[in-house]
Design an enzyme around this catalytic site. Structure first.
Site, PDB file in Angstrom:
ATOM      1  N   PRO A   2       0.801  -1.216   0.000  1.00  0.00           N
ATOM      2  CA  PRO A   2       0.000   0.000   0.000  1.00  0.00           C
ATOM      3  C   PRO A   2       0.830   1.261   0.000  1.00  0.00           C
ATOM      4  CG  PRO A   2       0.008  -0.960   2.170  1.00  0.00           C
ATOM      5  CD  PRO A   2       0.707  -1.913   1.294  1.00  0.00           C
ATOM      6  N   ARG A 277      13.707  -0.549  -9.017  1.00  0.00           N
ATOM      7  CA  ARG A 277      12.241  -0.427  -9.017  1.00  0.00           C
ATOM      8  C   ARG A 277      11.813  -0.112 -10.443  1.00  0.00           C
ATOM      9  NH1 ARG A 277      10.298   0.622  -3.933  1.00  0.00           N
ATOM     10  NH2 ARG A 277       8.540  -0.574  -4.713  1.00  0.00           N
TER      11      ARG A 277
END
Length: 287
Positions: A2, A277
């Site tokens: 989240p 990432r």
DNA sequence: CCGTTAACCTGAGAGC
DNA sequence: TGCTCTCAGGTTAACG
């Protein structure tokens, strides 16, 4: 998993469910989260009332009676489930998971309220529960972190000071929680697309007008994502076990090789690896 | 001080 | 079916 919007959705559902409720008991099944749960943990939380629930960045804070504060971070895979005593293991509706059922494994912490309980599930155990015993310590904890983009103080002056002389690229700056606290890997790509900024651009090269765009679109994108109930890529679900809808609004995240959503642009979205990432952007629109 | 990388974990999915 | 590999909404200690 989240980011700020998803944590806010969870916070709002917790507010509706456990605000002003009395904690009867705590069960720690596995203390080995990112921060080890101490032996005192259950004893401190037991018999306390949850007076208020707040969110700062990706953290949820329970303000408890007797000046105790519980800081919760969900890490990459932390989920909270509401379990009513009747249905025992089924139909958890404070879900944050692909199933509305309580997962069978990794239910590490249970907070018992009597006729229902909240269960913390976290397969990867990157999340944590931390208690601080004064308002001062709570404030001190967050004073070391960057500003939440939805806070008023997140303004031009603040970002200008943070950006100047930075060689770090803007994507990593947006992800650096000591500079800006709350944006994660999805929303970083989305925000930079709206700002028309190349994710590899160095902080010190970001122009005045671009800083203003970052402020504007950070707030806009995150607020819209909250309104849409967060993003459900793999397993995020909102309070009633419903999926969030913001993934339908994604412009670039996960859109590798798809056409750039801007009209009159015929370029394809590229996927980059920045500091391990994945990062998505349009090389034509983002400079 | 700054920037980068490895490490912490499990599970899902792809490819063979 | 099973093995290996990569990847995942996050953070941070350690290093140069």
């Amino acid at each position: 998993m989240p980011e700020l919007p998803e944590v806010e959705v969870v916070k709002q559902s917790l507010e509706r469910t456990i605000k002003n409720k009395y904690i009867i008991d705590i069960l720690v099944r596995n203390p080995n989260l990112r921060l080890k749960i101490t032996s005192k943990f259950a004893k401190i939380l037991k018999k306390k009332i949850i007076l208020n629930i707040k969110r700062i960045a990706k953290y949820i804070i329970f303000e408890l009676s007797y000046d105790q504060y519980l800081i919760i971070h969900l890490g990459m895979s932390g989920t909270l489930h509401l379990v009513t005593s009747k249905k025992s293991n089924l139909n958890t509706n404070l879900s944050f998971y692909s199933s509305t059922n309580l997962p069978k494994k990794h239910n590490h912490i249970e907070i018992n309220f009597g006729n229902f309980k909240i269960v913390y599930n976290d397969p990867r155990r990157f999340g944590f529960f931390k208690i601080v015993n004064s308002k001062k310590k709570l404030n001190n904890y967050f004073s070391k972190k960057g500003l939440d983009p939805l806070q008023k103080q997140f303004n031009f002056k603040y970002l200008f000071e943070k950006f100047k002389n930075r060689k770090k690229n803007i994507k990593n700056i947006l992800l650096d929680q000591n500079i800006i606290s709350g944006i994660g890997n999805i929303y970083a790509s989305e925000i930079l697309f709206f700002c028309k900024i190349n994710p590899n651009k160095e902080g010190r090269l970001i122009k005045t007008i671009e800083i203003k765009k970052i402020i504007k679109y950070s707030k806009l994108v995150l607020n819209k994502a909250i309104k849409k109930g967060g993003s459900s890529i793999l397993n995020f679900r909102s309070t009633q076990g419903n999926m969030g809808n913001y993934q339908d609004e994604f412009k670039v995240y996960g859109k590798e090789n798809k056409k750039c959503p801007n009209k009159n642009c015929k370029f394809k979205i590229l996927k980059l690896n920045i500091s391990n990432r994945s990062t998505f952007y349009c090389q034509n629109c983002q400079n």
